[in-house]
Design a protein around this motif. Structure first.
Motif, mmCIF file in Angstrom:
data_model
loop_
_atom_site.group_PDB
_atom_site.id
_atom_site.type_symbol
_atom_site.label_atom_id
_atom_site.label_comp_id
_atom_site.label_asym_id
_atom_site.label_seq_id
_atom_site.Cartn_x
_atom_site.Cartn_y
_atom_site.Cartn_z
ATOM 1 N N LYS A 51 9.976 -58.511 35.274
ATOM 2 C CA LYS A 51 9.222 -57.998 34.125
ATOM 3 C C LYS A 51 9.270 -58.995 32.970
ATOM 4 C CE LYS A 51 9.918 -53.161 35.335
ATOM 5 N NZ LYS A 51 10.522 -51.882 34.947
ATOM 6 N N PHE A 52 10.459 -59.544 32.714
ATOM 7 C CA PHE A 52 10.579 -60.552 31.670
ATOM 8 C C PHE A 52 9.701 -61.765 31.983
ATOM 9 C CE2 PHE A 52 12.346 -64.603 30.353
ATOM 10 C CZ PHE A 52 12.283 -64.463 28.973
ATOM 11 N N SER A 53 9.758 -62.222 33.231
ATOM 12 C CA SER A 53 8.976 -63.396 33.640
ATOM 13 C C SER A 53 7.485 -63.148 33.482
ATOM 14 C CB SER A 53 9.301 -63.766 35.090
ATOM 15 O OG SER A 53 10.661 -64.109 35.213
ATOM 16 N N LEU A 54 7.034 -61.945 33.793
ATOM 17 C CA LEU A 54 5.621 -61.600 33.603
ATOM 18 C C LEU A 54 5.264 -61.615 32.122
ATOM 19 C CD1 LEU A 54 5.271 -58.782 36.259
ATOM 20 C CD2 LEU A 54 4.069 -60.982 36.266
ATOM 21 N N GLY A 55 6.153 -61.097 31.289
ATOM 22 C CA GLY A 55 5.923 -61.143 29.846
ATOM 23 C C GLY A 55 5.748 -62.569 29.365
ATOM 24 N N TYR A 56 6.614 -63.452 29.854
ATOM 25 C CA TYR A 56 6.537 -64.865 29.483
ATOM 26 C C TYR A 56 5.206 -65.473 29.929
ATOM 27 C CZ TYR A 56 7.399 -69.833 29.244
ATOM 28 O OH TYR A 56 7.278 -71.168 28.958
ATOM 29 N N CYS A 57 4.828 -65.201 31.170
ATOM 30 C CA CYS A 57 3.584 -65.767 31.698
ATOM 31 C C CYS A 57 2.371 -65.300 30.895
ATOM 32 C CB CYS A 57 3.430 -65.421 33.176
ATOM 33 S SG CYS A 57 4.574 -66.336 34.238
ATOM 34 N N TYR A 58 2.307 -64.017 30.598
ATOM 35 C CA TYR A 58 1.171 -63.498 29.821
ATOM 36 C C TYR A 58 1.199 -64.000 28.383
ATOM 37 C CZ TYR A 58 -0.753 -60.597 33.497
ATOM 38 O OH TYR A 58 -1.357 -60.170 34.662
ATOM 39 N N ALA A 59 2.367 -64.138 27.809
ATOM 40 C CA ALA A 59 2.466 -64.623 26.423
ATOM 41 C C ALA A 59 2.024 -66.071 26.301
ATOM 42 C CB ALA A 59 3.898 -64.469 25.913
ATOM 43 N N ASN A 60 2.215 -66.851 27.374
ATOM 44 C CA ASN A 60 1.939 -68.284 27.315
ATOM 45 C C ASN A 60 0.772 -68.738 28.180
ATOM 46 O OD1 ASN A 60 4.256 -69.325 25.585
ATOM 47 N ND2 ASN A 60 5.286 -67.999 27.060
ATOM 48 N N GLY A 61 0.131 -67.800 28.875
ATOM 49 C CA GLY A 61 -0.997 -68.168 29.731
ATOM 50 C C GLY A 61 -0.587 -69.023 30.916
ATOM 51 N N VAL A 62 0.511 -68.689 31.553
ATOM 52 C CA VAL A 62 1.009 -69.440 32.704
ATOM 53 C C VAL A 62 0.675 -68.660 33.977
ATOM 54 C CG1 VAL A 62 3.055 -70.389 33.837
ATOM 55 C CG2 VAL A 62 2.902 -70.401 31.342
ATOM 56 N N GLY A 63 -0.265 -69.169 34.752
ATOM 57 C CA GLY A 63 -0.663 -68.515 35.991
ATOM 58 C C GLY A 63 -1.614 -67.351 35.801
ATOM 59 N N VAL A 64 -1.822 -66.979 34.560
ATOM 60 C CA VAL A 64 -2.729 -65.891 34.190
ATOM 61 C C VAL A 64 -3.382 -66.261 32.865
ATOM 62 C CG1 VAL A 64 -1.485 -64.014 35.340
ATOM 63 C CG2 VAL A 64 -0.880 -64.641 33.000
ATOM 64 N N GLU A 65 -4.390 -65.524 32.528
ATOM 65 C CA GLU A 65 -5.002 -65.710 31.227
ATOM 66 C C GLU A 65 -4.045 -65.182 30.145
ATOM 67 O OE1 GLU A 65 -9.163 -65.835 29.369
ATOM 68 O OE2 GLU A 65 -8.952 -66.072 31.530
#
Length: 193
Positions: free
Chosen positions: A57-71
């Motif tokens: 969940k934390f990693s997903l938050g990071y990815c969404y906050a920074n646009g890593v692998g997702v918009e």
């Protein structure tokens, strides 16, 4: 012997719901043993998160906050960080506090930022301690805020966070100057006329 060690690791990974998906996502994110693929890492972390895995969940938050692998999607990031924060993840609490602090600064967002930083600081998160001092410095300088600023800057500095050490030294100097100025004002008021 080697087979037993590998087996025990696999058994351990299976004891935590979503752990194997989280680890596969981490491999994809870092590119260890497989080609680096952020989008696939996000997919694996979503599978792990559905099983309640807090680091996913934390990693997903990071990815969404920074646009890593997702918009990039701050609202989605907030949701994932909030879920991890509710499970006690100090880094998620800290990052969620940063999101609240980076938005429009009003009573509601400052209160939420402070709440998240306090939760992370209670777990010895030094950057959260430092940011608590910053939040209290924004709110005002009544006696309670000054006390809280000093407390949190000193706590982070004592834990070795260099930015807090620099800020604490500057803060202590500023407070000493204010104390001397107040003492001088009192001295002038007490002189007989």
């Amino acid at each position: 012997m080697i087979i037993m060690a590998v087996t025990s690791v696999v058994v351990f990974a299976d004891n935590i719901p979503g752990q194997s998906q989280y680890e596969k996502g981490l491999q994809l994110y870092q590119g260890y043993g497989v080609g680096q693929n952020f989008a696939k890492a996000v997919k694996m972390w979503k599978k792990a998160a559905k099983k309640g895995h807090v680091k996913a969940k934390f990693s997903l938050g990071y990815c969404y906050a920074n646009g890593v692998g997702v918009e990039k999607d701050i609202e989605e990031a907030k949701q994932w960080y909030l879920e991890a924060a509710e499970q006690g993840n100090a880094d998620a609490q800290y990052n969620l506090g940063l999101i609240y602090l980076s938005g429009e600064r009003n009573t509601e967002t400052m209160t939420k930022a402070i709440e998240m930083f306090e939760k992370a600081a209670a777990q010895e998160h030094v950057r959260a301690m430092n940011n608590l001092a910053y939040c209290y410095s924004i709110i005002g300088k009544d006696w309670q805020d000054v006390s809280l600023i000093t407390r949190w800057l000193k706590a982070a500095a004592d834990k070795g966070y260099w930015k807090a050490k620099v800020a604490y030294d500057e803060w202590a100097e500023e407070m000493e100057e204010e104390r001397r100025a107040a003492q001088e004002r009192r001295k002038h008021r007490l002189r007989p006329r």
